[in-house]
Design an enzyme around this catalytic site. Structure first.
Site, mmCIF file in Angstrom:
data_model
loop_
_atom_site.group_PDB
_atom_site.id
_atom_site.type_symbol
_atom_site.label_atom_id
_atom_site.label_comp_id
_atom_site.label_asym_id
_atom_site.label_seq_id
_atom_site.Cartn_x
_atom_site.Cartn_y
_atom_site.Cartn_z
ATOM 1 N N ASP A 1 0.831 -1.208 0.000
ATOM 2 C CA ASP A 1 0.000 0.000 0.000
ATOM 3 C C ASP A 1 0.867 1.260 0.000
ATOM 4 O O ASP A 1 1.981 1.249 0.503
ATOM 5 C CB ASP A 1 -0.925 -0.023 1.231
ATOM 6 C CG ASP A 1 -2.121 0.889 1.069
ATOM 7 O OD1 ASP A 1 -2.359 1.390 -0.045
ATOM 8 O OD2 ASP A 1 -2.832 1.099 2.079
ATOM 9 N N HIS B 1 2.389 3.263 -8.943
ATOM 10 C CA HIS B 1 2.134 1.837 -9.204
ATOM 11 C C HIS B 1 3.300 1.224 -9.976
ATOM 12 O O HIS B 1 3.688 0.090 -9.747
ATOM 13 C CB HIS B 1 0.832 1.662 -9.995
ATOM 14 C CG HIS B 1 -0.384 2.115 -9.240
ATOM 15 N ND1 HIS B 1 -0.614 1.773 -7.931
ATOM 16 C CD2 HIS B 1 -1.454 2.887 -9.610
ATOM 17 C CE1 HIS B 1 -1.754 2.309 -7.524
ATOM 18 N NE2 HIS B 1 -2.285 2.999 -8.522
ATOM 19 N N LEU C 1 10.095 -20.762 -4.905
ATOM 20 C CA LEU C 1 9.102 -19.871 -4.293
ATOM 21 C C LEU C 1 7.806 -19.782 -5.108
ATOM 22 O O LEU C 1 7.853 -19.647 -6.332
ATOM 23 C CB LEU C 1 9.711 -18.461 -4.184
ATOM 24 C CG LEU C 1 8.762 -17.388 -3.657
ATOM 25 C CD1 LEU C 1 8.911 -17.252 -2.152
ATOM 26 C CD2 LEU C 1 9.021 -16.049 -4.318
HETATM 27 C C1 IPE Z 1 -5.575 -2.663 -0.239
HETATM 28 O O1 IPE Z 1 -5.210 -1.339 -0.370
HETATM 29 C C2 IPE Z 1 -5.562 -3.324 -1.577
HETATM 30 C C3 IPE Z 1 -4.258 -3.524 -2.187
HETATM 31 C C4 IPE Z 1 -3.095 -3.219 -1.664
HETATM 32 C C5 IPE Z 1 -4.282 -4.122 -3.494
HETATM 33 P P1 IPE Z 1 -6.275 -0.166 -0.528
HETATM 34 O O2 IPE Z 1 -5.480 1.082 -0.662
HETATM 35 O O3 IPE Z 1 -7.226 -0.470 -1.614
HETATM 36 O O4 IPE Z 1 -7.041 -0.234 0.856
HETATM 37 P P2 IPE Z 1 -7.887 0.880 1.625
HETATM 38 O O5 IPE Z 1 -8.873 1.446 0.647
HETATM 39 O O6 IPE Z 1 -6.925 1.915 2.093
HETATM 40 O O7 IPE Z 1 -8.499 0.149 2.753
HETATM 41 C C1 IPE Z 2 -1.545 0.247 -3.333
HETATM 42 O O1 IPE Z 2 -1.334 1.618 -3.378
HETATM 43 C C2 IPE Z 2 -1.815 -0.334 -4.696
HETATM 44 C C3 IPE Z 2 -3.199 -0.748 -4.919
HETATM 45 C C4 IPE Z 2 -4.165 -0.666 -4.064
HETATM 46 C C5 IPE Z 2 -3.497 -1.267 -6.217
HETATM 47 P P1 IPE Z 2 -2.536 2.652 -3.379
HETATM 48 O O2 IPE Z 2 -2.899 2.932 -4.801
HETATM 49 O O3 IPE Z 2 -3.651 2.194 -2.530
HETATM 50 O O4 IPE Z 2 -1.825 3.926 -2.749
HETATM 51 P P2 IPE Z 2 -2.452 4.937 -1.705
HETATM 52 O O5 IPE Z 2 -2.959 4.128 -0.558
HETATM 53 O O6 IPE Z 2 -3.536 5.682 -2.410
HETATM 54 O O7 IPE Z 2 -1.297 5.806 -1.332
HETATM 55 MG MG MG Z 3 -4.082 2.415 -0.572
#
Ligand code: IPE
Ligand code: IPE
Ligand code: MG
Length: 254
Positions: free
Chosen positions: A34, A51, A145
């Protein structure tokens, strides 16, 4: 001067692969990757840049986990809730598996990694599905793995799907409810061939599960960090495992 001081790192506090390998290595590590969006925002870049950078970290972490002898690495790449994001971001995220595998598949094959996925494949665009299926195919004879991508994965949907399948089997007379135990129920989940995670890592300072592996994480050790996923380094994984090694797992016992 101050800048220099800030950059100075105490190497004696860093863990080496060798230090960590002297202790117990978690069999299965699950990661909620995240913070990509916030990483990009801090740099005034589009979220997609975060990303993209995050994708490169998956490669590094896979390599280190494999070197350490981790058996399974599950990475949360796209949740069933992530469809709520702007269309362009979703489209970008759905192109990443192709880009990742297009670039790194030869390396994964070389390193004996087995690519797997869990999640609802039916909603994935054809090009995304082709890329992951090709990678699974190309790595199916490897025995190193397991790199398990949670792609369009949501734990509630997984559990509900399991219950529906179970109800169906009950109707058909292929399951005996009196004999059904937790291990039996687990075979209806998307992780049917995998052990439960030993260690869960979530980056970016969020302290929640966001619908990730609710059943499987019942006795997992959690490690949270404020580090944003694109900034995640080998040292962070080593630190997480070090903390894991210092925990006492009791499973309700003494
Ligand atoms: C969880 O992250 C999903 C992934 C890392 C793929 P999100 O960014 O979507 O989660 P919330 O919305 O903060 O809970
Ligand atoms: C995690 O990073 C990747 C996915 C959920 C696909 P985020 O896109 O949720 O990044 P933040 O949380 O908005 O910083
Ligand atoms: Mg996120």
């Amino acid at each position: 001067m101050l800048g220099k001081l800030k950059m100075w790192k105490d190497k004696s506090k860093e863990f080496t692969k060798e230090d960590i390998m002297r202790g117990q290595i978690p069999n299965h590590i699950a990661i909620i990757m995240d913070g990509n969006g916030r990483w990009a925002k801090k740099r005034a870049l589009p979220r997609s840049a975060g990303h993209h950078e995050g994708m490169k970290v998956v490669r590094k972490v896979t390599k280190l986990a494999n070197d350490l002898g981790v058996k399974t690495l599950t990475v949360y790449a796209f949740s069933t809730e992530n469809w709520k994001r702007p269309k362009l971001e979703v489209e970008y995220l759905m192109k990443l598996p192709e880009e990742f595998l297009g670039t790194f598949l030869p390396e994964l094959i070389e390193e004996n990694v087995q690519v797997r996925t869990m999640g609802d494949k039916s909603a994935l665009p054809k090009h995304t599905l082709n890329a992951v299926e090709n990678a699974m195919n190309e790595t199916r004879n490897n025995d190193g793995l397991i790199l398990n991508f949670a792609l369009n994965y949501g734990s509630r949907a997984e559990i509900l799907g399991a219950v529906k399948q179970l109800a169906n089997d009950y109707k058909n007379g292929t399951v005996d409810l009196d004999c059904l135990n937790e291990d039996g129920f687990s075979t209806y989940l998307m992780t049917r061939n995998l052990a439960d995670p030993d260690l869960l890592i979530r980056t970016s300072g969020e302290i929640r599960l966001s619908n990730f592996m609710l059943w499987q994480l019942a006795y997992t050790e959690f490690w949270f960090t404020d580090v944003l996923w694109p900034d995640f380094k080998d040292q962070h994984l080593l630190e997480a495992i070090k903390v894991y090694q210092q925990r006492g797992r009791r499973y309700g016992g003494v």
